[in-house]
Every structure is written in C-alpha cells, then in structure tokens.
Enzyme design. Sequence first.
Site, PDB file in Angstrom:
ATOM      1  N   LYS A 176       0.849  -1.203   0.000  1.00 29.65           N
ATOM      2  CA  LYS A 176       0.000   0.000   0.000  1.00 29.65           C
ATOM      3  C   LYS A 176       0.879   1.245   0.000  1.00 29.65           C
ATOM      4  CE  LYS A 176      -2.031   2.851   2.800  1.00 29.65           C
ATOM      5  NZ  LYS A 176      -2.039   4.021   1.902  1.00 29.65           N
ATOM      6  N   GLU A 251       9.617   0.887  10.769  1.00 31.66           N
ATOM      7  CA  GLU A 251      10.618   1.949  10.568  1.00 31.66           C
ATOM      8  C   GLU A 251       9.869   3.256  10.791  1.00 31.66           C
ATOM      9  OE1 GLU A 251      13.769   1.700  10.020  1.00 31.66           O
ATOM     10  OE2 GLU A 251      14.006  -0.376   9.394  1.00 31.66           O
ATOM     11  N   CYS A 285      13.643  11.058   7.323  1.00 26.01           N
ATOM     12  CA  CYS A 285      13.606  10.648   8.738  1.00 26.01           C
ATOM     13  C   CYS A 285      14.986  10.714   9.389  1.00 26.01           C
ATOM     14  CB  CYS A 285      13.012   9.263   8.856  1.00 26.01           C
ATOM     15  SG  CYS A 285      13.706   8.148   7.661  1.00 26.01           S
ATOM     16  N   GLU A 384       9.549  15.975  15.574  1.00 24.22           N
ATOM     17  CA  GLU A 384       9.990  15.710  14.198  1.00 24.22           C
ATOM     18  C   GLU A 384       9.245  16.688  13.282  1.00 24.22           C
ATOM     19  OE1 GLU A 384       8.596  12.143  12.171  1.00 24.22           O
ATOM     20  OE2 GLU A 384      10.597  11.849  11.345  1.00 24.22           O
TER      21      GLU A 384
HETATM   22  P1  NAD Z   1       2.087   8.024   8.107  1.00 30.31           P
HETATM   23  O1  NAD Z   1       2.357   7.228   9.337  1.00 30.31           O
HETATM   24  O2  NAD Z   1       1.040   9.050   8.168  1.00 30.31           O
HETATM   25  O3  NAD Z   1       1.671   7.039   6.902  1.00 30.31           O
HETATM   26  C1  NAD Z   1       2.499   5.979   6.503  1.00 30.31           C
HETATM   27  C2  NAD Z   1       1.648   4.939   5.766  1.00 30.31           C
HETATM   28  O4  NAD Z   1       0.738   4.353   6.691  1.00 30.31           O
HETATM   29  C3  NAD Z   1       0.800   5.524   4.639  1.00 30.31           C
HETATM   30  O5  NAD Z   1       0.791   4.637   3.543  1.00 30.31           O
HETATM   31  C4  NAD Z   1      -0.583   5.587   5.267  1.00 30.31           C
HETATM   32  O6  NAD Z   1      -1.632   5.548   4.339  1.00 30.31           O
HETATM   33  C5  NAD Z   1      -0.562   4.336   6.132  1.00 30.31           C
HETATM   34  N1  NAD Z   1      -1.553   4.305   7.220  1.00 30.31           N
HETATM   35  C6  NAD Z   1      -2.144   5.353   7.843  1.00 30.31           C
HETATM   36  N2  NAD Z   1      -3.041   4.888   8.760  1.00 30.31           N
HETATM   37  C7  NAD Z   1      -2.986   3.534   8.721  1.00 30.31           C
HETATM   38  C8  NAD Z   1      -3.656   2.494   9.431  1.00 30.31           C
HETATM   39  N3  NAD Z   1      -4.588   2.750  10.360  1.00 30.31           N
HETATM   40  N4  NAD Z   1      -3.329   1.218   9.150  1.00 30.31           N
HETATM   41  C9  NAD Z   1      -2.392   0.930   8.217  1.00 30.31           C
HETATM   42  N5  NAD Z   1      -1.740   1.870   7.487  1.00 30.31           N
HETATM   43  C10 NAD Z   1      -2.032   3.155   7.745  1.00 30.31           C
HETATM   44  O7  NAD Z   1       3.485   8.610   7.650  1.00 30.31           O
HETATM   45  P2  NAD Z   1       3.799   9.601   6.455  1.00 30.31           P
HETATM   46  O8  NAD Z   1       3.271  10.952   6.807  1.00 30.31           O
HETATM   47  O9  NAD Z   1       3.385   8.974   5.172  1.00 30.31           O
HETATM   48  O10 NAD Z   1       5.405   9.616   6.469  1.00 30.31           O
HETATM   49  C11 NAD Z   1       6.165  10.417   7.303  1.00 30.31           C
HETATM   50  C12 NAD Z   1       6.664   9.621   8.498  1.00 30.31           C
HETATM   51  O11 NAD Z   1       7.359   8.469   8.069  1.00 30.31           O
HETATM   52  C13 NAD Z   1       7.654  10.420   9.343  1.00 30.31           C
HETATM   53  O12 NAD Z   1       7.353  10.237  10.705  1.00 30.31           O
HETATM   54  C14 NAD Z   1       8.993   9.774   9.006  1.00 30.31           C
HETATM   55  O13 NAD Z   1       9.984   9.880   9.996  1.00 30.31           O
HETATM   56  C15 NAD Z   1       8.590   8.361   8.796  1.00 30.31           C
HETATM   57  N6  NAD Z   1       9.607   7.678   7.983  1.00 30.31           N
HETATM   58  C16 NAD Z   1      10.441   6.794   8.598  1.00 30.31           C
HETATM   59  C17 NAD Z   1      11.448   6.164   7.869  1.00 30.31           C
HETATM   60  C18 NAD Z   1      12.392   5.170   8.498  1.00 30.31           C
HETATM   61  O14 NAD Z   1      13.112   4.526   7.757  1.00 30.31           O
HETATM   62  N7  NAD Z   1      12.431   5.031   9.806  1.00 30.31           N
HETATM   63  C19 NAD Z   1      11.578   6.445   6.512  1.00 30.31           C
HETATM   64  C20 NAD Z   1      10.709   7.358   5.934  1.00 30.31           C
HETATM   65  C21 NAD Z   1       9.717   7.969   6.677  1.00 30.31           C
END
Ligand code: NAD
Length: 490
Positions: A176, A251, A285, A384
């Site tokens: 997804k 992650e 991140c 963040e």
């Molecule tokens: P997010 O948590 O809002 O969304 C991430 C994914 O989760 C999206 O595809 C979203 O549709 C899905 N999602 C949302 N609600 C869900 C649910 N209830 N069940 C299952 N899936 C669901 O994050 P974002 O805004 O897309 O990305 C930014 C965040 O990602 C930042 O906090 C960043 O630090 C983190 N990030 C971490 C890494 C790492 O390697 N540690 C890498 C990139 C981004």
Amino acid sequence: MASLRKCNLFINGKVVKPTGGNYFVRENPATENDFAQIAESSKKDVDKAVSAAKKSFTTWSKVTPSDRAKVLLKIAAVLGKNQKSLAHLNTLETGKPVRESGLVEIGGSIKTLEHYAGAHTQLNGETIPVNENQISMTLKEPVGVVAQIIPWNFPLLLSFWKIAPALVAGCTIVLKPAELTSCTIFEIARLCSKAGLPEGVLNIVPGKGEITGQALVEHPGIDKVAFTGSTSVGKHVMKTASDSVKRVSLELGGKAPCIIFDDANLENAVEACLRGGFFNQGENCTAVTKLMLHKKIYKKFLDMYVKKVKRINIGDPTKPGTEMGAVISKDHYDSVLNYIAKGKSEGAKVVSGGSRPSKLKKGYFINPTVLENVDPNATVACDEIFGPVVAVIPFSTEEEAISIANNTDYGLAGGLWTNDINRAMRVAKSINAGYLWVNTYGGIIPQTPYGGFKQSGIGKELGREGIENYLETKCVNIYTGDSMPKWYKG
Ligand code: NAD
C-alpha cells in the site's frame, strides 16, 4: 477530471478498478495543479489482492532462490531503462528535484535490487551438532504473504527496501503506497509484470490509510506487516497486528542530532550537514535537525554554513539544475511554517529562510531555514518537523553533547565530527540511535543494516539482517541412532 492520470490497483498481474469506484484527486505540490486520480481500494479489493498473493505464494516460494534473483535483476534493468520517465513522474507527485528522483529513488532502488539478488546465497540455515545420535538443522523459509505499507517521502526507494528482500526470500506482496505518492509505484508494478514478475507476486492497493491500510493489517491472510511511517501510526499498526500475532517490523520517525566537535574538519562538516539537513526538502527521517556546534567553532561554522544555505537553488523540481523542490502538500507546508513560528515564539532566531521564497508564487516551497538560539527542550528541538528546518544548538563538553543528542524518544540516526578516533568511538557508543555517521552524513547503503532504537522502530531493513524480516527459522531434528533409549520400563 477526464485528462488526469489515473492510478488504479494492480492485482494478479492486471490493472483493476476499485470496487467502490471511488478515487481522490492528488495535486502536483510544485504547481498546485490537479495531477492524478488515485483509486481508493476497499476492504473487498484488499481481499482480492491478498487472495492473489496467497495463490502465487505456493509457486513463487518454490522457485529456486537463484531464479528469484534473476527476476530481481530483470526488475533492476527495467528501472534502469525507464529511469528518466519514472524520475519525472516521481518528481511530479513528490515535488522533489528530478536529480534526487533519478539518482536516489530510482538509482537507489536499482542498487537495492542488485544487492538482494546477490543475497539469494544467504538463505541457508545451519547444522547444529547436538550429540552423536542426533543432527539438528535450521531451514530458512519465506514467512508468507507480506503487507508492505509505505510513506510518501521516498515512495520508490522505501518500497524497494521492502520488495527486494521479500521477493528473494520467496514471499509474495501486497503493497500500500502513501495516499500522496501512489502513481510511480503503480507504473513500476506494471513494468515489472511485463519484465517477467509472475502474476500475483507483487500487488498494489492504493488508498486511504485508515481504510485500505487498516484492512490490510487486519487481514487474516497476511503473515507479516512491514511498515514505514510515523511513530503514531506505527503504534496503531503494531496493536492491530497483535490480534493475530502477525510478524511486524517498523521503521518510524526520527530526530537526528549531528555533533560538531572543535577539532572537526569544518569544510567537510558544513558540506555534509547541508545535504543532511536539506536533501529531499528535509523530508527525511534521518535529516540533521539538531545541529550541535561546539562553542569554540560555533560562530565560524554557522557563518560558513548559512552562506551556503542561502545559495541552495530552490524552484521548479523538474529542472535538472534545481537543488530543492516543494514540500509534499498544503497541510505539510502549513505544519512546517507553524513549527517555524513556534520556534520563534520560544526564543529562536531565524538566521536563514523562515518563509516561502518570494520569487515562487505557486507551489508549497519553503526556503531552507536555520534557527539559532534553540533551547534543547524547545519544540523545534524535540518534535519531528520533517521539513527544511535545522535547529542549531551550542554545547561545551562531550557529556553535554551526548545528553542533548539523547534528549528524545526517537533513536533513528545521528552523526558526529571529530578527528579524535577515541572520542569518535566513545560518543558513537553513547548515542542511543541505530544508524550513525562519523565525519560524513547521509546515504544509507543496501549493504548496511538500518533501523531505529527506542520509538524509531523495531527490526532492521537492508544488510544481512534485512532479509531476516522475510524468513522464518524452522529447526529440524533428525535422530540417527540405531535404537531408541527407553523412558518407560514396560
Ligand atoms: P504516516 O504514518 O502518516 O503514513 C504511513 C503509511 O501508513 C501511509 O501509507 C498511510 O496511508 C498508512 N496508514 C495510515 N493509517 C494507517 C492504518 N490505520 N493502518 C495501516 N496503514 C495506515 O506517515 P507519512 O506521513 O506517510 O510519512 C512520514 C513519516 O514516516 C515520518 O514520521 C517519518 O519519519 C517516517 N519515515 C520513517 C522512515 C524510516 O526509515 N524510519 C523512513 C521514511 C519515513
């Protein structure tokens, strides 16, 4: 609407429309023009995708690892052949410079596929000497059907960090993408299928997190969830997955410190911290967001750094010479500007940036921003921000630097600069984070294990450990004695 690009579902090797017929519109963040219609996959669509992945698991898991590796190399070749057009599309939906889309998103995905193609030789278990009448061995088996949930900041690279090891391990996938960045990975799935990836092995279900993502994590046919995203959603995913004890790797968010000691090579440090802070508009991140400067070099470093920050070429991300593009969306733009305002209200001084570039009338552009006088407990030093905002914090001693660096619930990444090797090792061991750079910053290579401590996640991606996410270890014990020792007398 008719002329907008359509991003549908990709299930069992075919493009499929969402059962409910619903789409939402995605705009190009650099122009604010509507750009694509994204399918909203329903629970029923998720069922279909999981069934396709389950069916294909029975055959894909039996393909020899070396033949699976050949498919990874074919996908890498397809990405290479289409690098230019895919990079352009990725830039339209993310707002990032096309240079970064090409080199990092597509180039990094190719390197990851090539690395894991080589890893097909690492699927071996071990033999364990137990006693003269028994031989024990471990078998490494693919975990099954995996759900992969991706954020928007590196929609391709982070997908391939998950797709490549899962495929070589013999797993099948329902992926997804994030709501804001579904188009390029959908195109890639179509290309992979043409390149020979068997149907049902990689399925794509775009849609809303709380509907499509939730249905995927809850689905009884999913054996493992690999999630990258925010810490708050990661916690929710972990709770949901616990109902059926699904394997979970997470992650999550980060707040990376970078400590510059007074004996550091300042020219190199300035260069690396520029990239560390503003690469990908700071939507990274591992971005350097707490730039910690020893008091002796504070002024000199800051002068050199700010001079270069002001020269970063921000603008149309589709132009090859652009160095910084637009942030991902209007909501995110507002959130980053609110953080800058909050920083000022808590006493920080803006020494560069702080607002949108006046030359750009449309698009979610924010000048690279440097805040000084930041208290280590201020909001901008703890939350963040995930945008082009760097908080500069002075320190006097090694102990103080370590304490400020660790003053966070996150523990993803960090950096330090010194020419004293003993200090480098001491400080590296003291920083509570999973991925550190010494005398450099940024760049996560597929050969190295990457993942967070504390609330930045669970498990590792990449490296040797990355493939373990997709394997179960089975222990088989074989008795080789001629007669069975008696336990009962009769
Ligand atoms: P997010 O948590 O809002 O969304 C991430 C994914 O989760 C999206 O595809 C979203 O549709 C899905 N999602 C949302 N609600 C869900 C649910 N209830 N069940 C299952 N899936 C669901 O994050 P974002 O805004 O897309 O990305 C930014 C965040 O990602 C930042 O906090 C960043 O630090 C983190 N990030 C971490 C890494 C790492 O390697 N540690 C890498 C990139 C981004």
